[in-house]
Write a protein that holds these residues in place. Structure first.
Motif, PDB file in Angstrom:
ATOM      1  N   PRO A  28       0.285  -1.346   0.511  1.00 42.13           N
ATOM      2  CA  PRO A  28      -0.333   0.577   0.084  1.00 42.13           C
ATOM      3  C   PRO A  28       0.936   1.041  -0.263  1.00 42.13           C
ATOM      4  O   PRO A  28       2.382   1.069   0.248  1.00 42.13           O
ATOM      5  N   SER A  29       0.183   2.330  -0.012  1.00 44.57           N
ATOM      6  CA  SER A  29       1.299   3.448  -0.067  1.00 44.57           C
ATOM      7  C   SER A  29       1.561   3.601   0.836  1.00 44.57           C
ATOM      8  O   SER A  29       0.764   3.594   1.836  1.00 44.57           O
ATOM      9  N   GLY A  30       2.554   3.967   0.776  1.00 43.43           N
ATOM     10  CA  GLY A  30       3.712   4.413   2.133  1.00 43.43           C
ATOM     11  C   GLY A  30       4.153   3.688   2.887  1.00 43.43           C
ATOM     12  O   GLY A  30       4.624   3.667   3.713  1.00 43.43           O
ATOM     13  N   LYS A  40       7.782   1.263  -0.273  1.00 42.52           N
ATOM     14  CA  LYS A  40       8.319   0.438  -1.835  1.00 42.52           C
ATOM     15  C   LYS A  40       9.488   1.484  -2.462  1.00 42.52           C
ATOM     16  O   LYS A  40      10.855   0.462  -2.713  1.00 42.52           O
ATOM     17  N   THR A  41       9.325   2.657  -2.536  1.00 41.07           N
ATOM     18  CA  THR A  41      10.036   3.654  -3.265  1.00 41.07           C
ATOM     19  C   THR A  41      11.600   3.834  -2.892  1.00 41.07           C
ATOM     20  O   THR A  41      12.826   3.730  -2.851  1.00 41.07           O
ATOM     21  N   THR A  42      11.175   3.904  -1.713  1.00 38.82           N
ATOM     22  CA  THR A  42      12.262   3.623  -0.189  1.00 38.82           C
ATOM     23  C   THR A  42      13.559   1.982  -0.384  1.00 38.82           C
ATOM     24  O   THR A  42      14.399   3.075  -0.724  1.00 38.82           O
ATOM     25  N   LEU A  43      12.841   1.588  -1.069  1.00 31.22           N
ATOM     26  CA  LEU A  43      13.705   0.517  -0.749  1.00 31.22           C
ATOM     27  C   LEU A  43      14.307   0.697  -2.180  1.00 31.22           C
ATOM     28  O   LEU A  43      15.577   0.228  -2.242  1.00 31.22           O
TER      29      LEU A  43
HETATM   30  N1  LIG Z   1      12.747  11.489   2.639  1.00 35.08           N
HETATM   31  C1  LIG Z   1      11.550  11.486   3.317  1.00 35.08           C
HETATM   32  N2  LIG Z   1      11.917  12.068   4.233  1.00 35.08           N
HETATM   33  C2  LIG Z   1      10.657  11.687   5.252  1.00 35.08           C
HETATM   34  N3  LIG Z   1       9.780  11.208   5.288  1.00 35.08           N
HETATM   35  C3  LIG Z   1       9.743  10.269   3.761  1.00 35.08           C
HETATM   36  C4  LIG Z   1      10.545  10.400   3.302  1.00 35.08           C
HETATM   37  N4  LIG Z   1      10.623   9.811   2.114  1.00 35.08           N
HETATM   38  C5  LIG Z   1      10.198   9.501   1.984  1.00 35.08           C
HETATM   39  N5  LIG Z   1       8.959   9.147   3.644  1.00 35.08           N
HETATM   40  C6  LIG Z   1       8.470   8.396   4.635  1.00 35.08           C
HETATM   41  O1  LIG Z   1       8.485   6.679   4.150  1.00 35.08           O
HETATM   42  C7  LIG Z   1       7.202   6.222   3.744  1.00 35.08           C
HETATM   43  C8  LIG Z   1       7.869   5.054   2.283  1.00 35.08           C
HETATM   44  O2  LIG Z   1       7.870   5.881   1.845  1.00 35.08           O
HETATM   45  P1  LIG Z   1       8.118   5.627   0.577  1.00 35.08           P
HETATM   46  O3  LIG Z   1       8.004   6.854  -0.817  1.00 35.08           O
HETATM   47  O4  LIG Z   1       8.876   4.360   0.211  1.00 35.08           O
HETATM   48  O5  LIG Z   1       6.881   4.986   0.250  1.00 35.08           O
HETATM   49  P2  LIG Z   1       5.755   4.604  -0.918  1.00 35.08           P
HETATM   50  O6  LIG Z   1       5.845   2.911  -0.807  1.00 35.08           O
HETATM   51  O7  LIG Z   1       6.323   4.492  -2.386  1.00 35.08           O
HETATM   52  O8  LIG Z   1       4.321   4.540  -1.564  1.00 35.08           O
HETATM   53  P3  LIG Z   1       3.797   5.394  -3.119  1.00 35.08           P
HETATM   54  O9  LIG Z   1       3.070   3.807  -3.426  1.00 35.08           O
HETATM   55  O10 LIG Z   1       2.405   6.164  -2.031  1.00 35.08           O
HETATM   56  O11 LIG Z   1       4.619   5.385  -3.567  1.00 35.08           O
HETATM   57  C9  LIG Z   1       6.874   6.935   4.106  1.00 35.08           C
HETATM   58  O12 LIG Z   1       5.336   6.942   5.348  1.00 35.08           O
HETATM   59  C10 LIG Z   1       6.822   8.304   3.602  1.00 35.08           C
HETATM   60  O13 LIG Z   1       6.537   9.294   4.106  1.00 35.08           O
END
Ligand SMILES: Nc1ncnc2c1ncn2[C@@H]1O[C@H](COP(=O)(O)OP(=O)(O)OP(=O)(O)O)[C@@H](O)[C@H]1O
Ligand SMILES: [Mg+2]
Lengths: 299, 356
Positions: free
Chosen positions: B38-40, B43-46
């Motif tokens: 799900p969003s947040g 995934k993107t962070t990894l």
């Molecule tokens: N640069 C940052 N500073 C602070 N918090 C961050 C930063 N980047 C991501 N986060 C937090 O880390 C968590 C994971 O973010 P991420 O972007 O990896 O989510 P995601 O799974 O890719 O979501 P989506 O499907 O919406 O793209 C989120 O709660 C986000 O708020």
């Protein structure tokens, strides 16, 4: 839309733009007309001009009349024009090199810090230009602030005066006009998509390549705007040559000023003004031409 | 199978917020690996830590057995297809694709040939001299793909590359992406929050939630044998019901359900007396068909026509409601009407018991 409607809208457009036309008329067209008129009249050695048609003042830019009424090429004014162009160009380049990192730094800050830093960049505009340029006289003069500090630190004993040369003028001009470089570059960096920087490093570009192949090309509109904004007012600048150049090294700005002041040669001043205007127009037109060519290429 | 990426005990924090919590996983050669969640969920962070745009707070990442967590992005043989494509707006398409090759100091001949091949691969040859702003979203997407594939990376990272496309185009691109992966043999790490996309394309799916791995397995396994309630709920649809374990033998347990019947399912480590949750997928329940292990009666209280199939909600005698889906194989004249009494049947093997 009916044609009556269209016509009405046309009138409204003209009416709406009327104030702009009036301002242009009084602030640009009429003063320029007066300058053109004066340049084509004969100077009155006691100030002002005599309404007698003559193009001598234009001739004077390039030639002198010797005792025998022969025209002789005279490079002193061309020299001043050349020096003005060169110093303005150098100023613009130095401003660019200094302003880019500053603008980049500001653009990377948080919103509130950005506002503060931008305010600081613009702050000098609230203070009279004379005061600001004069401050440099105090800094650079014999036994001035800079010398005192350096000798206090034991770095120098007795310095040659830093004032009254091209370098001092350059310092003053860079100082005066650098905000005009920072602001447009800041605006273009602000718009720069940082993901493109990431994409570049993803594609094996190191910092150097990212800067020169991605960041700089994408900030080009801001850089061009900044160069024009600095270069053009430098061409006509008066205070720096007067206060920091000591009146010894003339630039076009104070050359023109002199004609309306001590030299009492209004027609010559007016024709120099037109020459300066022509130079500026050539640069602006070149830029406009380039921009429109770029646009065409894109289509 | 050989690992190409090995992530060990990796965490990533932003201030006090932990976006990735102690994740370990291996990604294999030539694999279509999907990060789903799900969003947040992180995934993107990894993905960004693999690409080198973020450094992990702790833990290690290996590429080909070599530690890369401290290597800058431009030194990793890994390329990214960005979610918004991030094409360089001041370069035409050929120049965009050429950029990485230029940075890697390929010779002019090799570069020209590779750019041509990449344009062919994504069927964009005739657009080589266009600027990115003159392309549709789908075309930009292809160029982003070509640009990332051109330098022949070891791993291609794709961050929701299809999310900006319309439904039809997205389905076409799914097939193309998958074919491309097979053709090039490059390992794909694909991020999506669309479970259907994940099921359709992946060799293996890693389902993340709150920065933790919920389950890592292939499409069939993750759908049919979810590890926990979150997985069962996130992937596909299901009926949950609270159950308690009445009896257990070595390989099976008997649970009593709110449907008023007992169900015998494979034992996944429960004891007698445990409270648990039973998951039963809607398509595993048939309506008015031949008898199976469980046969119960009820009344249709809702239906929703979905084109290929219809969703029914049936209130079984005793009050519990079950969602049932049924393919519209013949025509709509055999649809079940509101308030119609129906008989539902399912096999024991279709039910899964999960921790409560
Ligand atoms: N640069 C940052 N500073 C602070 N918090 C961050 C930063 N980047 C991501 N986060 C937090 O880390 C968590 C994971 O973010 P991420 O972007 O990896 O989510 P995601 O799974 O890719 O979501 P989506 O499907 O919406 O793209 C989120 O709660 C986000 O708020
Ligand atoms: Mg994301």
């Amino acid at each position: 839309m009916s044609s009556v409607h269209k016509m009405k809208e046309g009138y409204l457009n003209i009416l709406g733009l009327a104030p702009a036309y009036v301002v242009m008329l009084f602030m640009m067209v009429i003063p320029l007309g007066i300058i053109v008129y004066v340049s084509m009249m004969t100077s009155d050695p006691y100030g002002g001009f005599i309404s007698e048609f003559s193009l001598d003042s234009f001739q004077q830019i390039l030639f002198v009349t010797d005792w025998d009424d022969n025209l002789q090429l005279d490079l002193q004014y061309l020299n001043i024009i050349g020096r003005t162009l060169l110093l303005s160009l150098i100023t613009a380049i130095i401003c660019l090199c200094l302003a880019f990192p500053v603008a980049f730094y500001i653009a990377r800050q948080s919103a509130s810090r950005k506002a503060l830093l931008l305010f600081l960049v613009m702050l000098p505009f609230w203070i009279s230009m004379i005061v600001r340029v004069y401050a440099w006289v105090l800094i650079l003069s014999d036994n001035g602030v800079l010398e005192s500090v350096l000798s206090f630190l034991g770095l120098v004993d007795d310095m040659d005066s830093l004032l009254y040369n091209n370098g001092a003028m350059l310092v003053g001009m860079v100082y005066s006009y650098i905000p005009l470089m920072i602001l447009p570059i800041y605006a273009s960096i602000e718009k720069l998509d940082l993901r493109l920087v990431e994409a570049a490093s993803d594609l094996y570009a190191n910092r150097f390549n990212t800067l020169f192949r991605i960041v700089l090309p994408l900030c080009k509109p801001g850089i061009v705007a900044g160069i024009i904004l600095v270069f053009v007012p430098c061409l006509g600048t008066v205070l720096e040559p007067m206060l920091l150049g000591g009146g010894k090294t003339m630039l076009m700005g104070n050359l023109i000023q002199n004609q309306f002041g001590v030299a009492r040669n209004w027609s010559f001043g007016a024709s120099l003004t037109l020459a300066l205007l022509a130079i500026v127009m050539i640069f602006l037109m070149l830029q406009a031409l380039r921009a429109s060519r770029l646009k065409q290429q894109e289509q | 199978m050989k690992e190409i990426i090995q992530i060990k005990n990796m965490s990533k924090s932003y201030g006090s917020y932990q976006a990735i919590k102690d994740i370990s996983l291996d990604i294999y050669h030539n694999e279509f690996f999907t990060l789903l969640g799900p969003s947040g969920c992180g995934k993107t962070t990894l993905l960004r830590t693999i690409a080198g745009f973020e450094t992990p707070t702790s833990g290690t990442i290996k590429l080909h057995g070599q530690d890369i967590q401290d290597l800058p992005a431009h030194k990793r043989r890994v390329n990214t297809v960005f979610q918004n494509y991030a094409l360089f707006p001041h370069m035409n398409l050929a120049e965009n694709i050429d950029f990485g090759l230029r940075m890697l100091d390929w010779s002019a001949d090799e570069r020209a040939q590779q750019v041509g091949e990449m344009l062919d691969l994504v069927h964009m040859k005739q657009f080589a001299k266009r600027m990115p702003s003159q392309l549709s979203g789908g075309q930009q997407q292809r160029i982003a793909l070509a640009r990332a594939l051109a330098p022949q990376p070891e791993v291609l990272l794709l961050d929701e590359p299809l999310s900006a496309l319309d439904h039809k185009l997205r389905q076409d691109m799914r097939d193309e992406l998958q074919a491309l992966q097979r053709e090039t043999g490059i390992t794909f790490v694909f991020v999506t929050h669309d479970q259907e996309e994940a099921l359709a394309m992946s060799d293996r799916i890693c389902l993340l939630a709150h920065g933790e791995i919920q389950q890592l397995s292939d499409s069939i396994d993750i759908y049919e044998n979810p590890n926990n309630k979150f997985v069962a709920d996130f992937i596909g649809e299901t009926n949950f019901m609270p159950v308690s374990v009445k009896d257990r033998s070595d390989d099976a347990i008997v649970v009593d359900t709110p449907l008023g019947i007992d169900i015998k399912v494979a034992n996944t480590g429960f004891k007698k007396g445990d409270e648990a949750t039973l998951s039963l997928r809607p398509e595993k329940i048939s309506i008015n068909a031949k008898d199976l292990d469980v046969n119960i009666e009820g009344e249709v209280i809702h239906h929703r026509y979905m084109g290929g199939y219809t969703h029914y909600t049936v209130r079984v005698d005793g009050g519990h409601e079950l969602r049932v889906s049924r393919g519209n194989e013949i025509s709509n004249d055999i649809r079940f009407k509101l308030n119609e009494r129906v008989r539902l049947s399912f096999a024991y093997a279709s039910a899964r018991v999960l921790a409560a």
